[in-house]
Design an enzyme around this catalytic site. Structure first.
Site, PDB file in Angstrom:
ATOM      1  CB  CYS A  32      31.875  40.279  37.220  1.00 32.10           C
ATOM      2  SG  CYS A  32      33.127  41.383  37.760  1.00 32.10           S
ATOM      3  CD  GLU A  45      22.089  33.097  48.819  1.00 33.54           C
ATOM      4  OE1 GLU A  45      23.260  33.526  49.192  1.00 33.54           O
ATOM      5  OE2 GLU A  45      21.833  32.914  47.597  1.00 33.54           O
ATOM      6  CB  CYS A  58      35.138  43.425  30.326  1.00 35.14           C
ATOM      7  SG  CYS A  58      36.151  43.083  32.182  1.00 35.14           S
ATOM      8  CB  CYS A  94      33.140  48.634  35.125  1.00 35.00           C
ATOM      9  SG  CYS A  94      34.251  47.680  36.134  1.00 35.00           S
ATOM     10  CB  CYS A 109      30.054  43.198  31.862  1.00 33.61           C
ATOM     11  SG  CYS A 109      29.443  43.984  33.508  1.00 33.61           S
TER      12      CYS A 109
END
Length: 355
Positions: free
Chosen positions: A192, A37, A199, A208, A202
């Site tokens: 995204c 991370e 899209c 959205c 998705c």
């Protein structure tokens, strides 16, 4: 979508399309998740892959990281940039080892207090490796959620950040939080995306708001742009008779903190005091191609000069200076542009010996 429907759609997509073969997704531990991370902050996955494997091979546990020399940690980080991340990684490893016996606290608030971790990284560690319900809001997730709710305002503003954290918390499920967290990061990284979101693929497209409005690329609202200030410096590559280059260790705080670098001068006239300081006799000098390095808050233009020097003993008395052997380089943390310039100097010196 309700939060339950949102979570189910994300997890169903993850089961079918999510990434499951990344190195830090294998043998999952808080340590491996944490290091990945930190490396992934402001850095692409493709760049991190090699660094993560090398780092884990050299420092496989939090105790090994805590015991390592700072130069070794910075050496393993060289090229990833944002070196305060590596220094904070080292500090936190020491704290976790000394105060918690090498065990990461199973508490998001406590994790977020360690140097360099913060709320989102703490949430990732807690959810992915410890199974705790904890929202995250890294760059990828922020983009997904800002588009999903068509969030007004720049997310760097405290008010907007609080609103997005509330959205992240609302949609984080109670079950399979580890997979949900990874799925949200994957959605932002693979579908995204910033400029050309996919899209139609998705799982969240039906709810959205940005997509329904046809304004996907307008969210998140970008930071107001300002022209980057320009700075210039002259960096001499002082090469002794063995072809080693004089470096110095920068202060532990500030730009390139703790890394080894080339001296920085206003102009060539400033060479004489530097040479006198280290008892050097300046000989041939040659200007190398310039280099421009862009930081987050300014742009630095480097004017490099390769300068042959003679010294009675080729010794540097001061502890924060050394001769860097280009043929057998020591394991040191180097600023990325300095590493580039050292390679250029090595090529020039080798070409000179061959001619």
């Amino acid at each position: 979508m309700t939060p339950e429907q949102f979570g189910m759609a994300v997890l169903d997509w993850f089961d079918r399309h999510g990434r499951k073969d990344l190195p830090w997704q294998q043998n999952i531990t808080p340590y491996r998740v944490w290091v990945s991370e930190i490396m992934l902050q402001q850095t692409q996955v493709s760049t991190v892959l090699g660094y993560f494997d090398r780092f884990m091979e050299a420092l496989p546990t939090v105790e090994a990281l805590a015991a390592a020399a700072e130069d070794e940690v910075l050496h393993l980080w060289t090229g990833l940039g944002y070196y305060s991340r590596a220094r904070n990684l080292h500090k936190t490893a020491k704290l976790i080892t000394a105060e918690h016996g090498g065990v990461f606290p199973a508490d998001v608030d406590r994790l977020a207090e360690f140097p360099g971790i913060g709320r989102s990284t703490a949430g990732a560690i807690a959810s992915i490796s410890l199974g705790l319900r904890a929202p995250i809001l890294d760059g990828n997730v922020k983009r997904v959620l800002a588009r999903y709710v068509a969030q007004d305002g720049y997310p760097g503003e405290p008010k907007v950040a609080r609103q997005l954290w509330a959205v992240a918390d609302r949609f984080t499920p109670q079950q399979r939080v580890n997979h949900y967290t990874q799925a949200m990061m994957d959605l932002g990284a693979t579908l995204c995306t910033r400029s050309r979101p996919s899209c139609l693929l998705c799982p969240l497209k039906d709810g959205c708001r940005a997509h329904l409005l046809g304004r996907e690329t307008e969210f998140p609202v970008p930071k107001p742009r300002k022209a980057l200030p320009q700075r210039r410096t002259l960096m001499p590559l002082l090469a002794n008779r063995d072809g080693a280059i004089l470096l110095y260790r920068r202060p532990s705080t500030g730009l390139w903190g703790g890394l080894w670098s080339l001296p920085e001068l206003e102009d060539l006239a400033a060479l004489d005091p530097l040479a006198e300081r280290h008892a050097l006799q300046l000989e041939d000098r040659r200007e190398l191609p310039g280099l421009t390095h862009t930081f987050s808050h300014f742009q630095l233009t480097i004017e490099p000069w390769l300068i042959r020097v003679k010294s009675a003993a080729d010794a540097v008395a001061e502890a924060d200076w050394l001769w860097y052997n280009l043929a057998t380089p020591p394991r040191l943390g180097l600023a990325a542009p300095v590493k580039t310039l050292l390679k250029r100097a090595a090529a020039e010196l080798n070409a000179g010996e061959a001619s």
